[in-house]
Design a protein around this motif. Structure first.
Motif, PDB file in Angstrom:
ATOM      1  N   GLU A  70     -46.143  54.913  11.643  1.00  0.00           N
ATOM      2  CA  GLU A  70     -45.163  54.391  12.600  1.00  0.00           C
ATOM      3  C   GLU A  70     -44.151  55.467  12.986  1.00  0.00           C
ATOM      4  OE1 GLU A  70     -41.757  50.871  12.962  1.00  0.00           O
ATOM      5  OE2 GLU A  70     -43.063  50.964  11.188  1.00  0.00           O
ATOM      6  N   ILE A  71     -43.682  56.215  11.967  1.00  0.00           N
ATOM      7  CA  ILE A  71     -42.709  57.290  12.237  1.00  0.00           C
ATOM      8  C   ILE A  71     -43.332  58.345  13.139  1.00  0.00           C
ATOM      9  CG2 ILE A  71     -41.391  59.170  11.175  1.00  0.00           C
ATOM     10  CD1 ILE A  71     -41.108  57.350   8.685  1.00  0.00           C
ATOM     11  N   ARG A  72     -44.589  58.714  12.865  1.00  0.00           N
ATOM     12  CA  ARG A  72     -45.254  59.735  13.673  1.00  0.00           C
ATOM     13  C   ARG A  72     -45.483  59.253  15.099  1.00  0.00           C
ATOM     14  NH1 ARG A  72     -49.634  61.845   9.112  1.00  0.00           N
ATOM     15  NH2 ARG A  72     -48.168  63.238   8.035  1.00  0.00           N
ATOM     16  N   ALA A  73     -45.804  58.004  15.260  1.00  0.00           N
ATOM     17  CA  ALA A  73     -45.989  57.454  16.604  1.00  0.00           C
ATOM     18  C   ALA A  73     -44.684  57.486  17.382  1.00  0.00           C
ATOM     19  CB  ALA A  73     -46.526  56.022  16.513  1.00  0.00           C
ATOM     20  N   GLU A  74     -43.577  57.118  16.721  1.00  0.00           N
ATOM     21  CA  GLU A  74     -42.261  57.167  17.366  1.00  0.00           C
ATOM     22  C   GLU A  74     -41.910  58.598  17.772  1.00  0.00           C
ATOM     23  OE1 GLU A  74     -39.578  55.491  14.574  1.00  0.00           O
ATOM     24  OE2 GLU A  74     -40.315  53.425  14.800  1.00  0.00           O
ATOM     25  N   SER A  75     -42.214  59.550  16.878  1.00  0.00           N
ATOM     26  CA  SER A  75     -41.921  60.958  17.179  1.00  0.00           C
ATOM     27  C   SER A  75     -42.730  61.444  18.372  1.00  0.00           C
ATOM     28  CB  SER A  75     -42.218  61.824  15.953  1.00  0.00           C
ATOM     29  OG  SER A  75     -41.376  61.483  14.874  1.00  0.00           O
ATOM     30  N   GLU A  76     -43.989  61.027  18.441  1.00  0.00           N
ATOM     31  CA  GLU A  76     -44.833  61.432  19.554  1.00  0.00           C
ATOM     32  C   GLU A  76     -44.315  60.860  20.873  1.00  0.00           C
ATOM     33  OE1 GLU A  76     -47.544  63.422  21.665  1.00  0.00           O
ATOM     34  OE2 GLU A  76     -47.074  63.663  19.524  1.00  0.00           O
ATOM     35  N   THR A  77     -43.808  59.639  20.831  1.00  0.00           N
ATOM     36  CA  THR A  77     -43.229  59.028  22.023  1.00  0.00           C
ATOM     37  C   THR A  77     -42.006  59.811  22.479  1.00  0.00           C
ATOM     38  OG1 THR A  77     -44.018  56.832  21.398  1.00  0.00           O
ATOM     39  CG2 THR A  77     -42.204  56.935  22.964  1.00  0.00           C
ATOM     40  N   LEU A  78     -41.181  60.217  21.508  1.00  0.00           N
ATOM     41  CA  LEU A  78     -39.986  61.008  21.826  1.00  0.00           C
ATOM     42  C   LEU A  78     -40.369  62.359  22.414  1.00  0.00           C
ATOM     43  CD1 LEU A  78     -37.746  60.267  18.705  1.00  0.00           C
ATOM     44  CD2 LEU A  78     -37.374  59.464  21.049  1.00  0.00           C
TER      45      LEU A  78
END
Length: 323
Positions: A70-78
């Motif tokens: 989840e954290i990595r997905a959020e970072s990729e979105t950012l």
């Protein structure tokens, strides 16, 4: 400090400067981006905390894999949002990324514990510049040594084919102390060319090489005898310690008891310590014997492989071709 250690220090300083300059420019670009976009600044602050968030998730228990994903997905979105901001401002996606001269090592000189190829190349170039043969190091190689200037004399051609082969073999299989060379022949026959080719090849194989004319070497010994006592840095010790010493133009110096003593010290010390020397001279064996004392000439003619240079002065041949 050995020449290698000095070269290593210079190369390390150069790489440090390159790395710091790349990172300085990247930091300036980041400041510029943040000044143009407050949202980009917020994203960078959020991304900077990603590693701590992942660490926290890994130690919090529960479904760690799901939390990290989840954290990595959020970072990729950012990151995608950040790229869009850069594009909207007309800036490249790597605008705030340090542009290192060597992307493989990031201008550190090492990849993990292994020296990077970029650092090896810089060390070779530094060694070439400091060995004393820098002026012709790019043009006077084994590959550019042309035998066509000896073709008008079959005996000279045969001699020079052998000389070229032995000189190349010496350089390509160099081991300190294994062999010494005495290059003998008239002016303009290629002694300096092959000496330079030897220096380049041996340096590129990682050995410490010094290439000097005898006049410079004797001047350094004179400096040490008359000036070093006043606290000036000694200059001649390097000629006794390098892996390969190449002395050019033996016999052109003003000969006296001092120069003969210096030359004997160089030859004898390097033989005793198992270090190799290449000496070039325009003198014949008889002239060599007449100019220097027996203890020196016996070492030069006995402990050195003599490479003969025959033919007509190449410089005159080149000049005739231009006319």
């Amino acid at each position: 400090m050995t020449q290698y250690r000095e070269n290593l220090r210079r190369v390390t300083d150069l790489l440090t400067h390159r790395r710091e300059e790349a990172e300085r420019i990247a930091a300036l670009h980041t400041e510029t981006l943040h000044a143009k976009s407050a949202r980009a600044a917020e994203i960078d602050r959020a991304l900077a905390g990603t590693a701590m968030r992942v660490f926290g998730a890994a130690t919090s228990g529960g479904d760690v894999a799901a939390k990290v994903a989840e954290i990595r997905a959020e970072s990729e979105t950012l990151r995608r949002e950040r790229d869009a901001i850069l594009a909207s401002l007309g800036l490249p996606a790597d605008y705030t990324t340090p542009h290192y001269t060597c992307p493989k090592c990031g201008d550190t000189g090492y990849i993990l514990a292994d020296m990077c190829d970029c650092m090896r190349a810089l060390l070779r170039m530094e060694a070439l510049r400091n060995c004393g043969a820098a002026a012709h190091i790019d043009t006077e190689t084994f590959d550019t040594f042309s035998l066509r200037y000896y073709e008008n004399d079959p005996q000279a051609l045969a001699t020079m084919k052998r000389t070229l082969s032995l000189a190349r073999d010496f350089a390509e299989h160099f081991t300190p102390g294994k062999e010494n060379l005495l290059l003998m022949g008239g002016t303009g026959l290629g002694k300096t060319h092959l000496s330079t080719a030897i220096a380049r090849t041996v340096v590129e194989r990682g050995y410490d090489v010094l290439y000097e004319t005898v006049g410079t070497v004797f001047a350094d010994f004179e400096h040490d005898q008359f000036r070093a006592a006043r606290g000036e840095t000694p200059r001649a010790e390097k000629y006794l310690n390098c892996d390969l010493l190449i002395l050019d133009d033996l016999g052109t110096e003003f000969t006296n008891a001092f120069t003969v003593t210096c030359l004997y010290q160089i030859v004898n010390t390097r033989l005793t310590h198992g270090l190799s020397t290449v000496i070039s001279t325009n003198l014949t064996p008889d002239e060599l014997t007449g100019k220097y004392d027996e203890r020196l000439t016996s070492r030069l003619l006995g402990a050195y492989r003599v490479l003969q240079f025959k033919g007509r002065d190449i410089r005159f041949q080149k000049l005739a071709e231009e006319l």
